[in-house]
Design an enzyme around this catalytic site. Structure first.
Site, PDB file in Angstrom:
ATOM      1  N   PRO A  17      -3.680  46.754   9.189  1.00 23.94           N
ATOM      2  CA  PRO A  17      -2.786  47.921   9.144  1.00 23.94           C
ATOM      3  C   PRO A  17      -1.345  47.507   8.820  1.00 23.94           C
ATOM      4  O   PRO A  17      -0.971  46.353   9.006  1.00 23.94           O
ATOM      5  CB  PRO A  17      -2.879  48.484  10.560  1.00 23.94           C
ATOM      6  CG  PRO A  17      -3.263  47.330  11.421  1.00 23.94           C
ATOM      7  CD  PRO A  17      -4.113  46.435  10.555  1.00 23.94           C
ATOM      8  N   CYS A  18      -0.567  48.492   8.371  1.00 26.55           N
ATOM      9  CA  CYS A  18       0.857  48.279   8.086  1.00 26.55           C
ATOM     10  C   CYS A  18       1.582  47.969   9.391  1.00 26.55           C
ATOM     11  O   CYS A  18       1.313  48.643  10.385  1.00 26.55           O
ATOM     12  CB  CYS A  18       1.416  49.550   7.451  1.00 26.55           C
ATOM     13  SG  CYS A  18       3.191  49.743   7.570  1.00 26.55           S
ATOM     14  N   PRO A  19       2.506  47.061   9.476  1.00 28.09           N
ATOM     15  CA  PRO A  19       2.982  46.128   8.449  1.00 28.09           C
ATOM     16  C   PRO A  19       2.421  44.717   8.664  1.00 28.09           C
ATOM     17  O   PRO A  19       3.105  43.747   8.361  1.00 28.09           O
ATOM     18  CB  PRO A  19       4.491  46.127   8.715  1.00 28.09           C
ATOM     19  CG  PRO A  19       4.570  46.206  10.228  1.00 28.09           C
ATOM     20  CD  PRO A  19       3.347  46.964  10.693  1.00 28.09           C
TER      21      PRO A  19
ATOM     22  N   GLU B 385      -0.399  55.838  11.298  1.00 28.09           N
ATOM     23  CA  GLU B 385      -0.828  54.432  11.209  1.00 28.09           C
ATOM     24  C   GLU B 385      -0.512  53.672  12.503  1.00 28.09           C
ATOM     25  O   GLU B 385      -1.331  52.931  13.048  1.00 28.09           O
ATOM     26  CB  GLU B 385      -0.084  53.781  10.034  1.00 28.09           C
ATOM     27  CG  GLU B 385      -0.398  52.318   9.804  1.00 28.09           C
ATOM     28  CD  GLU B 385      -1.490  52.106   8.764  1.00 28.09           C
ATOM     29  OE1 GLU B 385      -2.110  53.099   8.342  1.00 28.09           O
ATOM     30  OE2 GLU B 385      -1.725  50.951   8.387  1.00 28.09           O
TER      31      GLU B 385
END
Ligand code: SF4
Ligand code: SF4
Lengths: 80, 417
Positions: A17-19, B385
Site C-alpha cells: 500500500p501507499c506509501p 488507503e
C-alpha cells in the site's frame, strides 16, 4: 545499457500500500554501504515516477530500470 | 534555544492564529466531555492521550507569548516557554493524534484539537524536529511535480501493463483505451495512488459507466498535509490543480484516500472544476443507472468503516451506504451514528510511518478492533488507503478474521452487464 548489474540487496515491493514502496526503499538503501546497489521490484506504475523522484530527493542514483512483463526492476546505487 | 530560532517559531505560531483558532485556544472549559471521545485515551487511559491535555501543550505556549497571562503572571496562568524541552511534548501530542476530530463533535464548544495540533506540527517543522520520513515523502511529491516530463514515458508504459487486467474486469467497446491519459476536455480527471490496486478497479468502473475520463500523472495523497507544512501542502496540491486546468476537466475525482480528498475539497479555494470522492462518483453512477451490481456476488455480512476525513470531516456518509445497498442485503452498521464512528487509529501520518508506529497504532485502536469484532461481519469494507492498511494491521493483530476490502474493489468485482 545492457550489462548485468549485481545487486547487493533485493527488495520485493510488489502490491504494497501507499506509501510503503518509497518508505521501504528509503530504509533499505541505508542497510547497504555507500557504493552498493539494491534491486527494488515493483508492479505499480506509480513507482516509475516515484522512484526517480525519490532518488533525486534523497541523493541516490537509479542505474537502470528494467521492465519484464508486469514487473519493474529498479537498480539503485547508494551515493551518500 | 537561540533567540532567533524562538522568534522564527513564534512567527510560525502567529501565522496560524486565525479567529477560529484563537477561539479554540481561548475557550476550553476543562469539562472533560472529550476525554472518552478519543480512541487513544479510550484504549489507553493515560492523561496525555486526552484531547484537552494535547491541546494544553500548545495552549501554554500561546498564553505565554500571545496573552496577558504570559506578561503578568506566567506561573499562575500556566504558561510555558518555548524551548527545547517542549519539543518532545509537542511531538508526543501531535503524533499521538490522528486528526480524526471525534473529540470535536463531542465538545460543547466545538474545539478542534486537530487544528490545534496543526500548530504543534508546524512548530516541529520549523524546529526541524518533524518525522524526517514524512518530509522526505512530501519532497518526493514536489520533485515529481517539478520534473514530471522526464518521468511521463515510464509512467505511461507502467499504466499500459495494467490494461489487460482492466479489460478482464470490464470488456468495453473496441477502440477505446482502457486507461486513458492526457485527454483534454475529459469530464473527469481521476487522481489515484501509485499502486495498481488504486487504478485497476476504478478504471473498470469508469469504463462500465462509459465515462469520458483521464488518469492523472500524480498521486492523490498529500504528505505536506500529514507533516503539517502548509507551503508543501499547497505545492503538492497545485500540481493536480494545474493538471486539471490544463486538461480543462469538469471534475477532479479523488481515489480512496481520505487526506487527499479533504485537502483537495477543503483547501483548494475557488477552482474551475468540481471535486468528488470516488465513492460519490460510484454512488452517482448507480443512481443514474450507468452501472449495475450483482448482489449475489457477496453472500456474507458486510460492514463499513467510515474514514474520518471522508465521512465526519468530508460529509460523505450516505453515498457509501447507497452503494452497499446495491451490493448486499446483509449490511451491518458498526456505529449507531457514522459521525461518531471511532477512528481506525492510523491517520495523521501514523500509517505512513510504518513499523515505527505499529505498536502505538495497535494499542491505541483497541476500541476500534472491539467495535469491528462486534459487528460479526465477514467483509470489512472501507474507502481510504490509510484506513485499509491500519484495519488490515488490526485484523492481523487482534485476529479478527475479517476480509478487509476497498469499497471500490467490491463494486468492480460485482459489476453486472
Ligand atoms: S482529533 Fe481524534 S485523535 Fe486527535 S485528540 Fe481528537 S479524538 Fe483524539
Ligand atoms: S470537551 Fe471541549 S471544552 Fe470540554 S475539555 Fe474537551 S476541549 Fe475542553
Amino acid at each position: 545499457m545492457n550489462e548485468t548489474i549485481k545487486a547487493d540487496k533485493v527488495m520485493d515491493l510488489k502490491g504494497l500500500p501507499c506509501p510503503m514502496p518509497v518508505v521501504k526503499v528509503s530504509k533499505g538503501i541505508k542497510e547497504v554501504a555507500v557504493g552498493q546497489v539494491i534491486e527494488a521490484i515493483s508492479t505499480d506504475p506509480g513507482a516509475l515516477t516515484d522512484f526517480p523522484a525519490w532518488a533525486k530527493t534523497s541523493g541516490n542514483q537509479i542505474l537502470k530500470t528494467e521492465q519484464s512483463g508486469k514487473e519493474i526492476h529498479f537498480f539503485i546505487k547508494r551515493l551518500s | 534555544m537561540e533567540k532567533r530560532i524562538r522568534e522564527e517559531l513564534l512567527a510560525l505560531f502567529k501565522s496560524k492564529l486565525s479567529r477560529p483558532m484563537e477561539m479554540y485556544l481561548e475557550t476550553c472549559a476543562r469539562c472533560g466531555i472529550c476525554t472518552e471521545a478519543c480512541h487513544a485515551y479510550a484504549s489507553m487511559p493515560l492523561p496525555k492521550y486526552t484531547p484537552a491535555y494535547r491541546a494544553e501543550v500548545v495552549r501554554r505556549i500561546y498564553k505565554n507569548y500571545f496573552r496577558w497571562q504570559g506578561k503578568t503572571v506566567p506561573k499562575a496562568g500556566e504558561c510555558k516557554k518555548l524551548d527545547e524541552t517542549i519539543i518532545d511534548e509537542l511531538k508526543e501530542a501531535a503524533y499521538s493524534c490522528t486528526g480524526c476530530r471525534r473529540c470535536m463533535v463531542y465538545c460543547p464548544f466545538g474545539i478542534d484539537t486537530q487544528q490545534i495540533m496543526s500548530i504543534a506540527k508546524l512548530l516541529l517543522v520549523g524546529a526541524h524536529a518533524e518525522p524526517e520520513l514524512l518530509s522526505l515523502l512530501a519532497d518526493v511529491s514536489i520533485s515529481k511535480g517539478e520534473s514530471i516530463d522526464s518521468f511521463k514515458e515510464g509512467f505511461l508504459e507502467g499504466v499500459k501493463n495494467l490494461e489487460e487486467e482492466v479489460v478482464e474486469k470490464w470488456r468495453h467497446e473496441a477502440g477505446r483505451t482502457p486507461i486513458p491519459t492526457e485527454v483534454v476536455g475529459a469530464e473527469i480527471l481521476y487522481v489515484a495512488l501509485a499502486g495498481a490496486h488504486s487504478i485497476i478497479p476504478a478504471a473498470a468502473i469508469f469504463n462500465a459507466a462509459k465515462e469520458n475520463w483521464t488518469l492523472s500523472f500524480f498521486e492523490a495523497v498529500n504528505f505536506g498535509a500529514f507533516v503539517g507544512d502548509p507551503t508543501k501542502t499547497k505545492i503538492i496540491m497545485d500540481r493536480i490543480i494545474n493538471e486539471a486546468k490544463r486538461l480543462k476537466v469538469k471534475e477532479v475525482c479523488i481515489c480512496e484516500c481520505g487526506t487527499a480528498f479533504r485537502v483537495m475539497s477543503q483547501l483548494s479555494g475557488s477552482r474551475p472544476f468540481k471535486v468528488s470522492s470516488i465513492t460519490e462518483v460510484h454512488s452517482r453512477y448507480l443512481k443514474e443507472g450507468r452501472i449495475r451490481l450483482d448482489k449475489s456476488k457477496f453472500n456474507v455480512p458486510i460492514t463499513y468503516h467510515d474514514p474520518c476525513q471522508i465521512a465526519r470531516n468530508g460529509g460523505v456518509i450516505d453515498e457509501p451506504r447507497y452503494i452497499l445497498s446495491h451490493l448486499t442485503d446483509n449490511f451491518i452498521e458498526m456505529s449507531q451514528d457514522p459521525k461518531y464512528n471511532w477512528c481506525c487509529g492510523g491517520g495523521g501520518g501514523l500509517v505512513a510511518l510504518g513499523e515505527e508506529t505499529l505498536d502505538f497504532r495497535m494499542k491505541s485502536a483497541k476500541v476500534k478492533a472491539e467495535q469491528i469484532s462486534k459487528t460479526g461481519a465477514a467483509i470489512l469494507a472501507t474507502a481510504c488507503e490509510n484506513c485499509h492498511t491500519q484495519l488490515s494491521n488490526l485484523n492481523e493483530h487482534y485476529k479478527l478474521g475479517m476480509n478487509v476490502q476497498f469499497l471500490s474493489s467490491l463494486v468492480s468485482d460485482a459489476l453486472a452487464k
